[in-house]
Design an enzyme around this catalytic site. Structure first.
Site, PDB file in Angstrom:
ATOM      1  CB  CYS A   7     -11.661   8.176  -6.997  1.00 24.71           C
ATOM      2  SG  CYS A   7     -10.352   6.991  -6.697  1.00 24.71           S
ATOM      3  CG  ASP A   9       4.587  14.950  -2.648  1.00 26.30           C
ATOM      4  OD1 ASP A   9       4.106  14.301  -3.606  1.00 26.30           O
ATOM      5  OD2 ASP A   9       5.592  15.663  -2.743  1.00 26.30           O
ATOM      6  CG  ASP A  10       1.453  11.667  -5.175  1.00 28.76           C
ATOM      7  OD1 ASP A  10       0.411  12.354  -5.259  1.00 28.76           O
ATOM      8  OD2 ASP A  10       2.283  11.591  -6.087  1.00 28.76           O
ATOM      9  CG  ASP A  24      -5.033  -0.518  19.187  1.00 36.13           C
ATOM     10  OD1 ASP A  24      -5.488  -1.272  20.071  1.00 36.13           O
ATOM     11  OD2 ASP A  24      -5.629  -0.275  18.121  1.00 36.13           O
ATOM     12  N   GLY A  75      -4.121  11.668   5.255  1.00 37.80           N
ATOM     13  CA  GLY A  75      -5.324  10.865   5.438  1.00 37.80           C
ATOM     14  C   GLY A  75      -6.169  10.847   4.194  1.00 37.80           C
ATOM     15  CG  HIS A  76      -9.221   8.808   1.506  1.00 38.95           C
ATOM     16  ND1 HIS A  76      -8.862   9.190   0.231  1.00 38.95           N
ATOM     17  CD2 HIS A  76     -10.483   8.340   1.435  1.00 38.95           C
ATOM     18  CE1 HIS A  76      -9.895   8.953  -0.587  1.00 38.95           C
ATOM     19  NE2 HIS A  76     -10.888   8.434   0.133  1.00 38.95           N
ATOM     20  CG  ASP A  93      -6.434  -1.128  23.470  1.00 40.61           C
ATOM     21  OD1 ASP A  93      -6.028  -2.233  23.054  1.00 40.61           O
ATOM     22  OD2 ASP A  93      -6.860  -0.238  22.712  1.00 40.61           O
TER      23      ASP A  93
END
Ligand SMILES: Cc1cc2nc3c(=O)[nH]c(=O)nc-3n(C[C@H](O)[C@H](O)[C@H](O)COP(=O)(O)OP(=O)(O)OC[C@H]3O[C@@H](n4cnc5c(N)ncnc54)[C@H](O)[C@@H]3O)c2cc1C
Length: 757
Positions: A415, A447-448, A488, A538-539, A626
């Site tokens: 993290c 939010d989370d 996709d 996202g991250h 694809d």
């Protein structure tokens, strides 16, 4: 692991000085300095050889430097785009087709163009000789016109400097030779040179005399002291009232400057050229340099000629280095006299040096030798340098940067690798995200987790993609990563609804990370927003390399979802885009791909599959996929096996990206090629077929490749025509679905039709 970027050196324009800068930075990179070249043209002309090209002595390639491999050699990012301004306060270059590009040190080498604005009608009815690529296209039209029309044709050049004289003589030589070779009368062509004052005003009396004689001997009509007052269709009106009728009007008058440097607030002279000191630094902004035609060096007025731009290259490179390292720049005094070799079209030249002048074929041979040697410096590059210079550049690593360098190699994972929330929120605040009503909690109220309502009556599609950047251009990479991911959903016949982004940014100082993230997400959002797909979260984290991926959701009525297993015997196989991205980018990494090939591949990779999917559905496609990492053969084998059929491929019909067969023939393939070559997937007719580069390309991994679908054979031709109209110019029927598979390879290659005699 790469050294963090500490300073950005941005070069605008791939002119004669900047090519030298790129070469020198390639030979001796500066650790911590990231180079970016923003260039309007991928191929930059070398002015010395242009008249020889027009005269037919050189090919287009002979006299153009390919900026893409040169930039790769220099470790520079090449942004094929046009600069349109500079935000001096924000330290950004504004571009026509991408987000602003941040710089710490900036250099301009954008040349000049003849000034058409001052003469009414010139912009509409005359053809400027610069930008040269536009002129080359016009020159080809003139060549075709001369052949198509057997009447008298009057070709006029306005501008009596060395450029105008060379141009009129070069055109005359080429066109007359062309007509003579076709047994047509070359005397039906008339050539006229028009100049405001006297011809070759900046040259000596001796040089003028020799070139006047050359014009006279070759029958070129000369109008001196004839400033043009207005241009009408096929007519010049001179200030004294004289009218000169012409069929072609070419404009090679005094150099004019682009308006945007002055409009951006850079100190410029009355004509708009950037005022620089003898160090080539702007008189008002020492972090901004200018060289070549666009620069007006204070105290050293010189004519606008490529020779000065060439000479400024090495001192410019040295001073850029010095300023990046925090050291003072050094003055450079441009030479006063220079040798001009002015060609007369027919492999002869006049040498003009101070008060002296000579003429003869030997001078053309000398010029040819000098020019070819110059070109070799940029086309025959030494082997690619090591990725990292051995030691940090002294001075570049200032205090905060040193901290980054020190921490480099002992970064936290897990993290703790997460990107700082400040960076993230600043970037997100600058982005515009499409909204969808089913998204209850998205990026606007983080939010989370995001909260999204299901769409009634629809099945949900879920897919994820993630890969590291294969180009050093976060904006384009963002666009392509999003296009690739959406493929996709389109291949299932669905609509994309929401996206979560997973981004990795290379370690660096906060300002640079923020800019990379902004560029990358701006590119991605341009694509996602256009598809109506809402980015909802996202991250992001720090890592060794730039990477981006998406977890997408889409929707499709359950009965309309395309499966790989839906191929039906008798169908035609339709492919919407050409293949070859893997091999081409493998070649680009080695500096072995031409810039125009990479440019075309990047353009193809940015074409969305959405319209293709809708078109394939209209023409009755029953199965679709694809074409991506497993290559055309791998994906087709999956479809054929799942459908229980055998597919036949016609090698000659498979569309290929320009340059792909050439690089394969040169032995360059993607690293994923070997694992894609599954024995037993494809049956070649014979060893010749298996050795064909087109066969190897069936296994080439694709990024943002096309859709491959089974379409009823009787509708396939119309389907391909419709796809081409929709913006898939390479769409093609590449084979057919045979009967049930009875063991053996799921794909076989059709026999090549017998060669025509
Ligand atoms: C017919 C003709 C013959 C000539 N022959 C000679 C000769 O024999 N010897 C000689 O010394 N001079 C010659 N000249 C003059 C010579 O062409 C110029 O002086 C020379 O090209 C200037 O070099 P430069 O580096 O300043 O710019 P250029 O060579 O013009 O390069 C400018 C570069 O910047 C790029 N660019 C431009 N605008 C932008 C933008 N907004 N954003 C991004 N990129 C941009 C262009 O694509 C190009 O790559 C000739 C000129 C003409 C017209």
């Amino acid at each position: 692991m790469r050294t963090p970027v500490i300073k950005d050196l941005v070069l605008i324009g791939g002119g004669h000085s900047h090519v030298a800068v790129l070469r020198r930075f390639g030979m001796a990179p500066m650790r911590g300095v990231r180079l970016t070249l923003i260039g309007r043209d991928v191929l930059t002309p070398y002015s010395g050889m242009l008249p020889g090209f027009i005269a037919g002595h050189y090919t287009f390639e002979d006299c153009h430097i390919d900026l893409a491999p040169l930039a790769a050699f220099a470790g520079a990012r090449f942004y094929h785009d046009e600069a349109v301004g500079i935000d001096l306060a924000a330290r950004h270059v504004l571009c026509a087709g991408r987000p602003p590009v941040a710089f710490d040190v900036l250099s301009l080498d954008i040349g000049s163009g003849p000034n058409l604005a001052d003469v009414p009608g010139a912009a509409e009815h005359a053809t400027p000789v610069k930008p040269i690529n536009g002129f080359v296209a016009h020159w080809e039209r003139i060549l075709a016109r001369v052949l198509a029309d057997d009447r008298e044709l009057r070709i006029g050049v306005v501008g009596g400097g060395a450029g105008g004289v060379e141009l009129v003589l070069a055109m005359r030589h080429r066109l007359r030779a062309m007509l003579t070779a076709r047994r047509q009368d070359p005397d039906r062509l008339r050539f006229v040179l028009i100049t405001a004052g006297r011809m070759l005003a900046t040259h000596s009396q001796a040089a003028r005399r020799l070139l006047l004689r050359a014009l006279e001997q070759r029958g070129v009509a000369l109008h001196t002291d004839s400033p043009v007052a207005a241009v009408a269709p096929c007519l010049l009106r001179c200030v004294g009232g004289q009218e000169i009728p012409l069929d072609e009007i070419l404009w090679v008058t005094q150099a004019g400057a682009a308006s945007w440097p002055a409009a951006s607030g850079l100190a410029c002279d009355a004509a708009g050229f950037v005022r620089v000191r003898d160090t080539l630094q702007s008189v008002t902004d020492p972090a901004i340099f200018a060289a070549g035609d666009i620069a007006a060096v204070e105290g050293y007025p010189r004519p606008k000629a490529g020779v000065f731009a060439v000479r400024q290259g090495p001192p410019l490179a040295e001073n850029l280095r010095r300023v990046l390292a925090g050291r003072p720049a050094r003055p450079f005094v441009p030479q006063r006299r220079f040798l001009s070799l002015i060609s007369t079209g027919d492999a002869c030249a006049v040498a003009s040096w101070g008060g002296l002048a000579f003429a003869g074929p030997w001078l053309w041979r000398l010029k040819d030798r000098i020019d070819r040697r110059f070109m070799r410096r940029f086309t025959e590059l030494p082997a690619m340098p090591a990725a990292e210079p051995p030691a940090p550049a002294p001075g570049v690593a200032n205090a905060p940067a040193q901290a980054v360098l020190a921490a480099h190699g002992m970064r936290c994972g897990g993290c703790a690798a997460k990107l700082s929330s400040d960076i993230l929120s600043r970037v997100l605040a600058r982005l515009t995200v499409v909204r969808r009503e089913e998204v209850l909690i998205g990026l606007d109220a983080p939010d989370d987790a995001a909260l999204v309502l299901p769409v009634a009556g629809m099945a949900q599609l879920h897919s994820a993609d993630y890969f590291r950047a294969f180009i050093d251009d976060p904006y384009l990479f963002g666009r392509i990563a999003a296009t690739h991911a959406l493929g996709d959903i389109h291949a299932m016949g669905g609509d994309a609804r929401t996206a979560l982004a997973i981004a990795t940014l290379p370690y660096g100082i906060a300002r640079k990370i923020e800019d990379d993230l902004f560029q990358m997400l701006t590119g991605a959002l341009a694509v996602l927003n256009q598809a109506g797909c809402a980015l909802i979260g996202g991250h992001s984290s720090e890592g060794a390399e730039l990477a981006l991926g998406f977890a997408l959701t889409g929707s499709v009525p359950i009965e309309a979802a395309w499966r790989k297993r839906g191929l039906v015997a008798g169908q035609a196989l339709v492919l919407t885009k050409p293949i070859g991205t893997g091999a081409l980018f493998a070649a680009a990494m080695r500096g072995r791909a031409r810039g125009v090939w990479i440019d075309a591949a990047l353009a193809s990779m940015q074409i969305s599959a959405a319209a293709a999917a809708a078109c394939l559905r209209r023409f009755g496609a029953t199965a679709c996929t694809d074409v991506t990492g497993f290559g055309l053969a791998g994906h087709l084998a999956e479809m054929a096996r799942a459908s229980g059929v055998q597919a036949a491929l016609d090698l000659a019909s498979v569309p290929l990206l320009d340059g792909a067969p050439e690089v394969v023939r040169a032995g360059i393939v993607s690293t994923a090629q070997a694992q894609n070559m599954q024995p037993g997937d494809v049956l070649a007719q014979d060893a010749a077929q298996a050795g064909d580069p087109r066969f190897a390309l069936l296994f080439d991994p694709q990024t943002a490749g096309g859709l491959l679908a089974g379409v009823p054979a009787e509708r396939a031709g119309a389907c391909v025509a419709a796809l081409r109209r929709l913006g898939y110019p390479a769409a093609a029927v590449i084979g057919q679905v045979l009967g049930q598979i009875t063991g053996g390879a799921p794909i076989r290659i059709l026999e090549a039709p017998p060669a025509r005699v």
